[in-house]
Scaffold this motif. Structure first.
Motif, PDB file in Angstrom:
ATOM      1  N   UNK A  62       0.806  -1.223   0.000  1.00 27.48           N
ATOM      2  CA  UNK A  62       0.000   0.000   0.000  1.00 27.48           C
ATOM      3  C   UNK A  62       0.837   1.270   0.000  1.00 27.48           C
ATOM      4  N   UNK A  63       2.103   1.174   0.390  1.00 26.19           N
ATOM      5  CA  UNK A  63       2.947   2.366   0.462  1.00 26.19           C
ATOM      6  C   UNK A  63       3.048   3.018  -0.910  1.00 26.19           C
ATOM      7  N   UNK A  64       2.718   4.294  -0.966  1.00 25.50           N
ATOM      8  CA  UNK A  64       2.795   5.049  -2.212  1.00 25.50           C
ATOM      9  C   UNK A  64       1.582   4.881  -3.111  1.00 25.50           C
ATOM     10  N   UNK A  65       0.611   4.070  -2.709  1.00 29.04           N
ATOM     11  CA  UNK A  65      -0.599   3.879  -3.506  1.00 29.04           C
ATOM     12  C   UNK A  65      -1.630   4.959  -3.152  1.00 29.04           C
ATOM     13  N   UNK A  66      -2.528   5.273  -4.077  1.00 30.07           N
ATOM     14  CA  UNK A  66      -3.553   6.276  -3.767  1.00 30.07           C
ATOM     15  C   UNK A  66      -4.476   5.855  -2.622  1.00 30.07           C
ATOM     16  N   UNK A  67      -4.638   4.553  -2.432  1.00 26.86           N
ATOM     17  CA  UNK A  67      -5.553   4.058  -1.398  1.00 26.86           C
ATOM     18  C   UNK A  67      -4.815   3.652  -0.126  1.00 26.86           C
ATOM     19  N   UNK A  68      -3.670   4.251   0.144  1.00 24.65           N
ATOM     20  CA  UNK A  68      -2.827   3.867   1.287  1.00 24.65           C
ATOM     21  C   UNK A  68      -3.545   4.005   2.627  1.00 24.65           C
ATOM     22  N   UNK A  69      -4.604   4.793   2.677  1.00 24.99           N
ATOM     23  CA  UNK A  69      -5.301   5.017   3.943  1.00 24.99           C
ATOM     24  C   UNK A  69      -6.017   3.766   4.460  1.00 24.99           C
ATOM     25  N   UNK A  70      -6.210   2.742   3.627  1.00 27.19           N
ATOM     26  CA  UNK A  70      -6.886   1.543   4.118  1.00 27.19           C
ATOM     27  C   UNK A  70      -5.948   0.647   4.927  1.00 27.19           C
ATOM     28  N   UNK A  71      -4.691   1.025   5.042  1.00 26.77           N
ATOM     29  CA  UNK A  71      -3.732   0.234   5.824  1.00 26.77           C
ATOM     30  C   UNK A  71      -4.191   0.101   7.280  1.00 26.77           C
ATOM     31  N   UNK A  72      -4.945   1.081   7.776  1.00 31.30           N
ATOM     32  CA  UNK A  72      -5.444   1.033   9.152  1.00 31.30           C
ATOM     33  C   UNK A  72      -6.410  -0.132   9.374  1.00 31.30           C
ATOM     34  N   UNK A  73      -7.083  -0.578   8.313  1.00 35.92           N
ATOM     35  CA  UNK A  73      -8.048  -1.671   8.425  1.00 35.92           C
ATOM     36  C   UNK A  73      -7.369  -3.043   8.458  1.00 35.92           C
ATOM     37  N   UNK A  74      -6.100  -3.101   8.125  1.00 36.07           N
ATOM     38  CA  UNK A  74      -5.407  -4.380   7.999  1.00 36.07           C
ATOM     39  C   UNK A  74      -4.879  -4.873   9.338  1.00 36.07           C
ATOM     40  N   UNK A  75      -5.790  -5.339  10.169  1.00 32.73           N
ATOM     41  CA  UNK A  75      -5.442  -5.944  11.449  1.00 32.73           C
ATOM     42  C   UNK A  75      -6.291  -7.198  11.619  1.00 32.73           C
ATOM     43  N   UNK A  76      -5.730  -8.222  12.198  1.00 31.97           N
ATOM     44  CA  UNK A  76      -6.470  -9.458  12.406  1.00 31.97           C
ATOM     45  C   UNK A  76      -6.581 -10.263  11.115  1.00 31.97           C
ATOM     46  N   UNK A  77      -7.583 -11.118  11.061  1.00 29.07           N
ATOM     47  CA  UNK A  77      -7.778 -11.990   9.900  1.00 29.07           C
ATOM     48  C   UNK A  77      -8.565 -11.235   8.844  1.00 29.07           C
ATOM     49  N   UNK A  78      -7.855 -10.641   7.880  1.00 30.04           N
ATOM     50  CA  UNK A  78      -8.518  -9.826   6.870  1.00 30.04           C
ATOM     51  C   UNK A  78      -8.488 -10.494   5.504  1.00 30.04           C
ATOM     52  N   UNK A  79      -9.510 -10.179   4.742  1.00 33.57           N
ATOM     53  CA  UNK A  79      -9.627 -10.649   3.367  1.00 33.57           C
ATOM     54  C   UNK A  79      -9.846  -9.416   2.492  1.00 33.57           C
ATOM     55  N   UNK A  80      -9.203  -9.413   1.332  1.00 32.15           N
ATOM     56  CA  UNK A  80      -9.346  -8.312   0.382  1.00 32.15           C
ATOM     57  C   UNK A  80     -10.233  -8.775  -0.764  1.00 32.15           C
ATOM     58  N   UNK A  81     -11.281  -8.039  -1.033  1.00 29.66           N
ATOM     59  CA  UNK A  81     -12.148  -8.314  -2.179  1.00 29.66           C
ATOM     60  C   UNK A  81     -12.010  -7.133  -3.113  1.00 29.66           C
ATOM     61  N   UNK A  82     -11.822  -7.409  -4.403  1.00 28.03           N
ATOM     62  CA  UNK A  82     -11.585  -6.320  -5.343  1.00 28.03           C
ATOM     63  C   UNK A  82     -12.154  -6.655  -6.712  1.00 28.03           C
ATOM     64  N   UNK A  83     -12.413  -5.597  -7.478  1.00 26.60           N
ATOM     65  CA  UNK A  83     -12.894  -5.761  -8.844  1.00 26.60           C
ATOM     66  C   UNK A  83     -12.565  -4.506  -9.634  1.00 26.60           C
ATOM     67  N   UNK A  84     -12.523  -4.658 -10.951  1.00 28.09           N
ATOM     68  CA  UNK A  84     -12.306  -3.503 -11.816  1.00 28.09           C
ATOM     69  C   UNK A  84     -13.542  -2.614 -11.823  1.00 28.09           C
ATOM     70  N   UNK A  85     -14.710  -3.236 -11.821  1.00 22.86           N
ATOM     71  CA  UNK A  85     -15.973  -2.510 -11.743  1.00 22.86           C
ATOM     72  C   UNK A  85     -16.062  -1.890 -10.347  1.00 22.86           C
ATOM     73  N   UNK A  86     -16.274  -0.589 -10.235  1.00 17.71           N
ATOM     74  CA  UNK A  86     -16.272   0.059  -8.929  1.00 17.71           C
ATOM     75  C   UNK A  86     -17.404  -0.376  -7.992  1.00 17.71           C
ATOM     76  N   UNK A  87     -18.354  -1.174  -8.493  1.00 19.61           N
ATOM     77  CA  UNK A  87     -19.489  -1.552  -7.666  1.00 19.61           C
ATOM     78  C   UNK A  87     -19.522  -3.048  -7.344  1.00 19.61           C
ATOM     79  N   UNK A  88     -19.017  -3.879  -8.241  1.00 24.14           N
ATOM     80  CA  UNK A  88     -19.206  -5.330  -8.150  1.00 24.14           C
ATOM     81  C   UNK A  88     -18.717  -5.930  -6.839  1.00 24.14           C
TER      82      UNK A  88
END
Length: 170
Positions: A62-88
């Motif tokens: 996340x360092x240097x990425x535009x969305x670096x602020x989500x680093x605060x959420x990365x604690x415990x057992x986390x899963x990342x869900x992502x898509x190119x479509x901003x809604x999916x």
């Protein structure tokens, strides 16, 4: 995991954070393998992906990425869900979290914008890209059909007037 593998994971995560329309971070503690497979299948159907990664590696990515602020959420057992479509991805995760209480949404990002839980739910309620394109197409087509109806209306009015005159004359 050796250093080369960690570097590869960081690079992959960096590409995910840079190119995804939306990234949703959630806790998945207590979910079974079957639950996780179900979430992955639903996400695949929607055109997205699910990724479990070490929080430390994700924070490095996340360092240097535009969305670096989500680093605060990365604690415990986390899963990342992502898509190119901003809604999916947001839509799938929010729906799945309603059905399975063991998945709890922490937040996410949409481009440079950090999203809290309410923000993720708001994104999930937005129409998808295809729905927006359909709405735009119908808005563009509506004036044309109105014009065609207005142009055709006087001719049909004249025809009905002439037929009523013929009936009266007969």
């Amino acid at each position: 995991m050796d250093r080369a593998q960690k570097e590869k994971v960081v690079e992959e995560l960096g590409q995910i954070f840079a190119s995804s329309g939306v990234v949703v971070v959630a806790h998945y503690e207590g979910m079974t393998v079957a639950n996780m497979q179900d979430l992955r299948a639903r996400m695949r159907e929607a055109g997205g992906s699910v990724r479990v990664a070490k929080n430390k590696l994700a924070k490095i990515a996340l360092e240097g990425q535009p969305c670096a602020s989500i680093a605060d959420y990365l604690t415990g057992m986390t899963v990342l869900s992502y898509s190119d479509d901003p809604v999916a991805a947001a839509r799938v995760v929010v729906k799945y979290a309603k059905e399975n209480e063991k998945l709890s949404i922490l937040g996410g990002s949409m481009g440079e914008s950090a999203l809290d839980i309410a923000g993720v739910k708001a994104v999930a309620d937005m129409p998808s890209r295809e729905e927006l394109l359909a709405q735009i197409a119908s808005c563009i087509g509506a004036p044309a059909s109105n014009i065609a109806g207005a142009i055709g209306a006087p001719a049909s009015n004249i025809a009905s007037i002439l037929s009523s005159i013929e009936e009266k004359a007969a």
